[in-house]
Enzyme design. Sequence first.
Site, PDB file in Angstrom:
ATOM      1  CE  LYS A   1      41.787  43.209  51.436  1.00 28.72           C
ATOM      2  NZ  LYS A   1      42.618  42.224  51.690  1.00 28.72           N
TER       3      LYS A   1
ATOM      4  CE  LYS B   1      41.547  39.586  53.178  1.00 31.56           C
ATOM      5  NZ  LYS B   1      42.669  39.202  53.140  1.00 31.56           N
TER       6      LYS B   1
ATOM      7  CB  CYS C   1      44.840  33.074  54.625  1.00 35.45           C
ATOM      8  SG  CYS C   1      43.984  34.004  53.380  1.00 35.45           S
TER       9      CYS C   1
ATOM     10  CE1 TYR D   1      47.870  47.753  45.809  1.00 33.10           C
ATOM     11  CE2 TYR D   1      45.486  47.837  45.895  1.00 33.10           C
ATOM     12  CZ  TYR D   1      46.615  47.103  46.425  1.00 33.10           C
ATOM     13  OH  TYR D   1      46.323  45.960  46.919  1.00 33.10           O
TER      14      TYR D   1
HETATM   15  C1  PBG Z   1      45.948  38.469  51.958  1.00 31.84           C
HETATM   16  C2  PBG Z   1      45.490  39.654  51.218  1.00 31.84           C
HETATM   17  C3  PBG Z   1      44.494  40.039  50.282  1.00 31.84           C
HETATM   18  C4  PBG Z   1      44.427  41.395  50.149  1.00 31.84           C
HETATM   19  C5  PBG Z   1      45.151  41.659  51.041  1.00 31.84           C
HETATM   20  N1  PBG Z   1      45.957  41.002  51.935  1.00 31.84           N
HETATM   21  C6  PBG Z   1      44.061  38.926  49.248  1.00 31.84           C
HETATM   22  C7  PBG Z   1      42.863  37.890  49.450  1.00 31.84           C
HETATM   23  O1  PBG Z   1      42.556  37.903  50.900  1.00 31.84           O
HETATM   24  O2  PBG Z   1      42.719  37.346  48.890  1.00 31.84           O
HETATM   25  C8  PBG Z   1      43.736  42.139  49.204  1.00 31.84           C
HETATM   26  C9  PBG Z   1      44.120  43.393  48.537  1.00 31.84           C
HETATM   27  C10 PBG Z   1      43.731  44.066  47.493  1.00 31.84           C
HETATM   28  O3  PBG Z   1      42.686  43.227  46.599  1.00 31.84           O
HETATM   29  O4  PBG Z   1      44.065  44.970  47.013  1.00 31.84           O
HETATM   30  N2  PBG Z   1      45.136  37.611  52.618  1.00 31.84           N
END
Ligand code: PBG
Length: 304
Positions: A229, A176, A111, A294
């Site tokens: 999240k 997150k 990222c 989703y």
């Molecule tokens: C990007 C990002 C991710 C998700 C949203 N933005 C993946 C991650 O961090 O690996 C995950 C979304 C999902 O699993 O539905 N950094």
Amino acid sequence: MVRETRVSPADLIAPLFVCHGSDRREEIPSLPGQYHLSIDELVIEAAVLHASGVPAVILFGLPDSKDEAALEAYSEDGIVQQALRALRAELPDLILITDVCLCQYTSHGHCGVIVEGEIDNDITLEVLAQVAVSHAAAGADMVAPSDMMDGRVAAIRSALDQEGFSQTGILAYSAKFASAFYGPFREAAHSTPSSGDRRGYQMDPGNAREALREVLLDVDEGADMVMIKPAMPYLDVIARAREATNLPIAAYQVSGEYAMLKAAVAEGLLDERAAVLESLTAIKRAGADLILTYHAGAAARWLS
Ligand code: PBG
């Protein structure tokens, strides 16, 4: 009459995956019922969602090329920037949110920008700010940084203000977690890190107090909304964040949560409509105002 929590289509934000090309609508194997959409198909999908009462979408881009510097992430002709211009023109009332991160655009899938084998937080901030400004310039109403670098909300806020986008909002992915439930998304977004993992910048699933610290930092840095999240495995964190801030709280029902439900439904083990609506109700009851899911399109149809 005495029900305390109601879910409405107006609470939902639909994630959409946009790719280059035209006339493309390719089902994502890890996310049945979700598609890689070229811009023409994206506009159709977004119009259907909007007509069913979903007020907002969040865009994820699949670039043509990946490199160490994540160039397509902030290029004027990047896939997300093109998609924003098309959606803005066709659907002026749809709220356009963009995921701001580098992992889909870097050759290594992390990222942030890597310097001497480590993610360089502060160099990454400059790139993220450029990405956010390019999204705002192309028509995004809100940008949603999901990278989890320290200080990114402040860096993005000041870059947006400096470039004349003081009206563009920030939905911060504040808490997150480094979650196994992102697996299907990484397949969908082609963003699995080629080595290592994301535990250096995402949060330990065992840490709820740290999650609140991250939420409050983002509030201080100027976030307009904060996000927790994943959603269902972290309902306690949503509830605690609700107590800690009066900003709107969003929760992301992530790809693994969706895929689990879909798999159980396909096996005949769960009733889809009842299970999805119950999961959304539970996330709202915990304290979320908005849910990224989703299931947005299907749920909006069932709810109307
Ligand atoms: C990007 C990002 C991710 C998700 C949203 N933005 C993946 C991650 O961090 O690996 C995950 C979304 C999902 O699993 O539905 N950094």
